[in-house]
Design a protein around this motif. Structure first.
Motif, PDB file in Angstrom:
ATOM      1  N   ARG A   1       0.839  -1.192   0.000  1.00  0.00           N
ATOM      2  CA  ARG A   1       0.000   0.000   0.000  1.00  0.00           C
ATOM      3  C   ARG A   1       0.878   1.247   0.000  1.00  0.00           C
ATOM      4  N   PRO A   2       0.364   2.332  -0.612  1.00  0.00           N
ATOM      5  CA  PRO A   2      -0.824   2.453  -1.461  1.00  0.00           C
ATOM      6  C   PRO A   2      -0.503   2.066  -2.896  1.00  0.00           C
ATOM      7  N   GLN A   3      -1.577   1.912  -3.690  1.00  0.00           N
ATOM      8  CA  GLN A   3      -1.440   1.714  -5.133  1.00  0.00           C
ATOM      9  C   GLN A   3      -2.303   2.782  -5.804  1.00  0.00           C
ATOM     10  N   ARG A   4      -1.666   3.688  -6.515  1.00  0.00           N
ATOM     11  CA  ARG A   4      -2.366   4.889  -6.970  1.00  0.00           C
ATOM     12  C   ARG A   4      -2.871   4.807  -8.408  1.00  0.00           C
ATOM     13  N   ASP A   5      -2.773   3.633  -9.043  1.00  0.00           N
ATOM     14  CA  ASP A   5      -3.324   3.513 -10.392  1.00  0.00           C
ATOM     15  C   ASP A   5      -4.829   3.280 -10.381  1.00  0.00           C
ATOM     16  N   GLY A   6      -5.345   2.652  -9.321  1.00  0.00           N
ATOM     17  CA  GLY A   6      -6.765   2.316  -9.258  1.00  0.00           C
ATOM     18  C   GLY A   6      -7.692   3.512  -9.422  1.00  0.00           C
ATOM     19  N   PRO A   7      -7.500   4.594  -8.639  1.00  0.00           N
ATOM     20  CA  PRO A   7      -8.378   5.751  -8.811  1.00  0.00           C
ATOM     21  C   PRO A   7      -8.339   6.321 -10.225  1.00  0.00           C
ATOM     22  N   ALA A   8      -7.177   6.323 -10.850  1.00  0.00           N
ATOM     23  CA  ALA A   8      -7.071   6.855 -12.213  1.00  0.00           C
ATOM     24  C   ALA A   8      -7.838   5.976 -13.201  1.00  0.00           C
ATOM     25  N   LEU A   9      -7.687   4.665 -13.085  1.00  0.00           N
ATOM     26  CA  LEU A   9      -8.378   3.762 -14.002  1.00  0.00           C
ATOM     27  C   LEU A   9      -9.892   3.806 -13.793  1.00  0.00           C
ATOM     28  N   ARG A  10     -10.308   3.927 -12.545  1.00  0.00           N
ATOM     29  CA  ARG A  10     -11.752   4.054 -12.280  1.00  0.00           C
ATOM     30  C   ARG A  10     -12.283   5.347 -12.888  1.00  0.00           C
ATOM     31  N   ALA A  11     -11.555   6.444 -12.689  1.00  0.00           N
ATOM     32  CA  ALA A  11     -11.974   7.716 -13.261  1.00  0.00           C
ATOM     33  C   ALA A  11     -12.037   7.632 -14.784  1.00  0.00           C
ATOM     34  N   ASN A  12     -11.042   6.997 -15.394  1.00  0.00           N
ATOM     35  CA  ASN A  12     -11.036   6.889 -16.851  1.00  0.00           C
ATOM     36  C   ASN A  12     -12.266   6.152 -17.364  1.00  0.00           C
ATOM     37  N   ALA A  13     -12.614   5.054 -16.715  1.00  0.00           N
ATOM     38  CA  ALA A  13     -13.788   4.288 -17.142  1.00  0.00           C
ATOM     39  C   ALA A  13     -15.062   5.112 -16.975  1.00  0.00           C
ATOM     40  N   LEU A  14     -15.193   5.771 -15.833  1.00  0.00           N
ATOM     41  CA  LEU A  14     -16.416   6.527 -15.564  1.00  0.00           C
ATOM     42  C   LEU A  14     -16.500   7.810 -16.383  1.00  0.00           C
ATOM     43  N   ILE A  15     -15.376   8.386 -16.760  1.00  0.00           N
ATOM     44  CA  ILE A  15     -15.407   9.561 -17.644  1.00  0.00           C
ATOM     45  C   ILE A  15     -15.878   9.155 -19.034  1.00  0.00           C
ATOM     46  N   THR A  16     -15.407   8.005 -19.518  1.00  0.00           N
ATOM     47  CA  THR A  16     -15.902   7.497 -20.803  1.00  0.00           C
ATOM     48  C   THR A  16     -17.409   7.310 -20.756  1.00  0.00           C
ATOM     49  N   TRP A  17     -17.884   6.764 -19.660  1.00  0.00           N
ATOM     50  CA  TRP A  17     -19.323   6.562 -19.474  1.00  0.00           C
ATOM     51  C   TRP A  17     -20.042   7.916 -19.408  1.00  0.00           C
ATOM     52  N   SER A  18     -19.475   8.856 -18.701  1.00  0.00           N
ATOM     53  CA  SER A  18     -20.077  10.189 -18.587  1.00  0.00           C
ATOM     54  C   SER A  18     -20.191  10.864 -19.942  1.00  0.00           C
ATOM     55  N   ASN A  19     -19.125  10.794 -20.727  1.00  0.00           N
ATOM     56  CA  ASN A  19     -19.149  11.439 -22.043  1.00  0.00           C
ATOM     57  C   ASN A  19     -20.216  10.833 -22.943  1.00  0.00           C
ATOM     58  N   HIS A  20     -20.402   9.535 -22.833  1.00  0.00           N
ATOM     59  CA  HIS A  20     -21.468   8.886 -23.604  1.00  0.00           C
ATOM     60  C   HIS A  20     -22.833   9.397 -23.158  1.00  0.00           C
ATOM     61  N   LEU A  21     -23.031   9.481 -21.851  1.00  0.00           N
ATOM     62  CA  LEU A  21     -24.335   9.926 -21.343  1.00  0.00           C
ATOM     63  C   LEU A  21     -24.601  11.386 -21.689  1.00  0.00           C
ATOM     64  N   LEU A  22     -23.565  12.201 -21.726  1.00  0.00           N
ATOM     65  CA  LEU A  22     -23.761  13.598 -22.123  1.00  0.00           C
ATOM     66  C   LEU A  22     -24.270  13.681 -23.564  1.00  0.00           C
ATOM     67  N   LYS A  23     -23.757  12.798 -24.408  1.00  0.00           N
ATOM     68  CA  LYS A  23     -24.231  12.774 -25.794  1.00  0.00           C
ATOM     69  C   LYS A  23     -25.685  12.298 -25.876  1.00  0.00           C
ATOM     70  N   GLN A  24     -26.125  11.581 -24.836  1.00  0.00           N
ATOM     71  CA  GLN A  24     -27.516  11.116 -24.767  1.00  0.00           C
ATOM     72  C   GLN A  24     -28.402  12.100 -24.002  1.00  0.00           C
ATOM     73  N   ASN A  25     -27.877  13.295 -23.751  1.00  0.00           N
ATOM     74  CA  ASN A  25     -28.609  14.357 -23.045  1.00  0.00           C
ATOM     75  C   ASN A  25     -28.990  13.964 -21.624  1.00  0.00           C
ATOM     76  N   ASN A  26     -28.096  13.228 -20.968  1.00  0.00           N
ATOM     77  CA  ASN A  26     -28.341  12.823 -19.589  1.00  0.00           C
ATOM     78  C   ASN A  26     -27.336  13.499 -18.660  1.00  0.00           C
ATOM     79  N   ALA A  27     -27.235  14.805 -18.778  1.00  0.00           N
ATOM     80  CA  ALA A  27     -26.274  15.561 -17.981  1.00  0.00           C
ATOM     81  C   ALA A  27     -26.602  15.530 -16.497  1.00  0.00           C
ATOM     82  N   SER A  28     -27.855  15.410 -16.161  1.00  0.00           N
ATOM     83  CA  SER A  28     -28.230  15.454 -14.739  1.00  0.00           C
ATOM     84  C   SER A  28     -27.645  14.264 -13.983  1.00  0.00           C
ATOM     85  N   TYR A  29     -27.662  13.075 -14.587  1.00  0.00           N
ATOM     86  CA  TYR A  29     -27.093  11.889 -13.940  1.00  0.00           C
ATOM     87  C   TYR A  29     -25.575  12.021 -13.832  1.00  0.00           C
ATOM     88  N   VAL A  30     -24.973  12.541 -14.883  1.00  0.00           N
ATOM     89  CA  VAL A  30     -23.522  12.733 -14.852  1.00  0.00           C
ATOM     90  C   VAL A  30     -23.149  13.683 -13.722  1.00  0.00           C
TER      91      VAL A  30
END
Length: 574
Positions: free
Chosen positions: A144-173
């Protein structure tokens, strides 16, 4: 975005041997990809057939519960797995996966808040590498610690967020995803310049893989913040992304490869770097070397150095020509389970090459530099430096050669895949039989992403195009607290007291670089040090006398640094 299958092949230039190999890879992937997809989903949540006891959205690393026990959820592994799932959903490859993504979001919101040995949400707990599959803290000894996990989680969820923004779901993002993402990004912003265990959980230093994925996360995090009008964080994220990009360049070894870690005492030729290239792939950036894109001359030279490190050490690689794929592992000095090739590392080589092919075909040219010339010489002996357009015979020769080379690494995996299609963590360096944890989720994910890249699947851009490396690199210590260490210790003439501990400010447990205390108020020895704020810290005092070092008795001392201001620790030597 996809490249048509017709464009993937220049059939007139293919020899029968190449055709036969491509056909065998086609057949293997057609059979294995559904097995890998099923194996991956079987290891997720309570509905997974091999993940009993896991909460919804939780990815188990493997069902293996002994020798080794991988029945845990690692933030790194889970995020890489869900990056695959999110890509498959957002690119229209499998629209049945939405409920899994929703469950992952909910699980990570919980996991982030679980107090653990690395700390709480405000004292470093985001650096905790793994948790029990019921979303409780794992409290055993670990790297401990391992600092790659938060970055990889953020990367996955940002990709998901960008998709939802294109679907006009900004409120959930804004209401659901951004609070999770921001916690990770703030952690990265404040801690990226501190030591971390690498993705193999063995070396505590700075790691190229971690630095690369952290750079990506802050870069695309700043863009997401702008998109949802959370503009107050953009300047800080962008500044630290620039610093990370600058720091990335320092890993380059002029011998022609990217050094995996700043510590560890190994050569530095490590799958860490190949994995960094494929997990920061951005086709829009072309063959950019600064961001280590798969087709850049640095990434190609690095690939040659990495692959060649395994040619003579594994029996199953004996006699394989230099332009044909081989089994590759984590790093040549590896001794874990005897030091064997891994399915995911061998597939990573193929995926980097497939990613490179995507870009070369899209841009219609290949540039050969002095640095990448040894790589291209594998397919065209005597090749000269220069840029070769798609209308040239050299371009077609190189495309065919690289395609065949990439497929040959998949063929290695195919050869050592058992009849049922299950992918373990490793396969034997001597006979190719599966070893270590069985049904490794990351192995299945790697098979799916390599197959996708081979079929021309391009992940969403994250903003790597057109970046400029700053002329001067700056670190970032993040917020600090001023901590005074006092210890009552009687000494003999010539003997001195030092302190070292678990953070860079305390020399990362290095007795050679430990911080000296002064004896101005003997027998009280003192020193004041700026320590990362809101951080769980372990430390010990040591004595140095006549070249010898004496450590205090166990256990390690512990404290949590304040969020700001100063504090004093008053100790007695033991």
């Amino acid at each position: 975005m996809r490249i048509s299958s017709a464009f993937l092949w220049t059939s007139l230039a293919l020899s029968w041997g190449t055709y036969a190999q491509s056909s065998s890879v086609d057949a293997y992937l057609a059979a294995e990809s559904p097995i890998a997809k099923a194996g991956l989903l079987a290891n997720i949540g309570p509905s997974g057939s091999k993940s009993a006891g896991a909460k919804a959205g939780i990815v188990i690393a493997s069902p293996s519960h002994s020798d080794p026990d991988y029945l845990f959820t690692w933030t790194r592994d889970a995020s890489l797995v869900f990056a695959v799932i999110i890509d498959q959903y957002t690119l229209g490859l499998d629209t049945s996966l939405r409920s899994h993504i929703d469950d992952f979001v909910s699980s990570q919101k919980i996991i982030q808040q679980v107090s653990n040995p690395s700390g709480t949400i405000s004292t470093g707990g985001l650096g905790e590498p793994k948790f029990n599959i019921d979303e409780t803290a794992f409290t055993g000894s670990w790297g401990r610690p391992q600092r790659d996990g938060p970055a990889l989680r953020a990367n996955a969820l940002i990709t998901w967020s960008n998709h939802l923004l294109k679907q006009n779901n900004a409120s959930y993002v804004t209401s659901t995803l951004w609070p999770i993402i921001k916690l990770d990004l703030d952690y990265i912003k404040n801690t990226w310049n501190q030591s971390s265990f690498d993705l193999w959980e063995e070396v505590s230093s700075s790691s190229f893989f971690t630095t690369a994925v952290q750079h990506r996360s802050l870069r695309q995090g700043a863009a997401l913040a702008n998109a949802i009008r959370e503009t107050s964080v953009v300047a800080d994220y962008t500044k630290q992304a620039d610093n990370l990009l600058c720091f990335m360049q320092s890993y380059w070894n002029t011998a022609g490869y990217m050094t995996a870690n700043t510590g560890g005492g190994r050569t530095g030729k490590d799958a860490n770097t190949v994995l960094a290239s494929i997990h920061t792939f951005d086709a829009a950036a072309g063959c950019d070397a600064a961001t280590f894109q798969p087709c850049s001359d640095r990434a190609l030279a690095n690939l040659v150095a990495y692959v060649n490190a395994f040619r003579s050490i594994y029996a199953i690689n004996s006699g394989v020509p230099s332009n044909v794929g081989i089994a590759t592992g984590r790093y040549a000095e590896d001794v874990y389970f005897g030091g064997n090739p891994w399915y995911l590392t061998t597939l990573a080589v193929a995926e980097q090459l497939y990613d490179a092919l995507i870009v070369w075909k899209n841009q219609g040219s290949i540039t050969v530099t002095n640095l990448s010339k040894p790589f291209f010489s594998l397919f065209s002996s005597g090749i000269s430096t220069g840029t070769f357009s798609s209308s040239s015979s050299t371009f077609n020769t190189l495309i065919t050669g690289v395609q065949n080379y990439a497929d040959s690494f998949v063929n290695v995996v195919a050869k050592h895949t058992p009849s049922g299609g299950g992918l373990a963590e490793q396969y034997s360096r001597n006979d190719g039989n599966p070893l270590s944890a069985f049904d490794l989720t990351w192995s299945y994910a790697s098979l799916l992403t390599a197959d996708g890249a081979r079929n021309g699947v391009v992940p969403a851009s994250w903003g790597a195009k057109g970046l400029t490396v700053p002329g001067t690199c700056s670190g970032n210590s993040g917020p600090t607290a001023h901590v005074t260490f006092n210890v009552n210790a009687e000494t003999v003439f010539g003997e001195n007291i030092f302190v070292t501990g678990s953070v860079g400010a305390l020399a990362n447990w290095s007795p050679d670089n430990a911080i000296a205390l002064n004896a101005d108020n003997y027998p009280i020895w003192s020193v004041a040090i700026d320590i990362p704020a809101s951080t769980n810290v372990e430390y010990k005092y040591i004595r140095k006398f006549n070249g010898g070092v004496t450590w205090e008795s166990d256990p390690n001392r512990r404290f949590t640094s304040p969020a700001s201001g100063s504090s004093t620790l008053n100790d007695v030597w033991r």
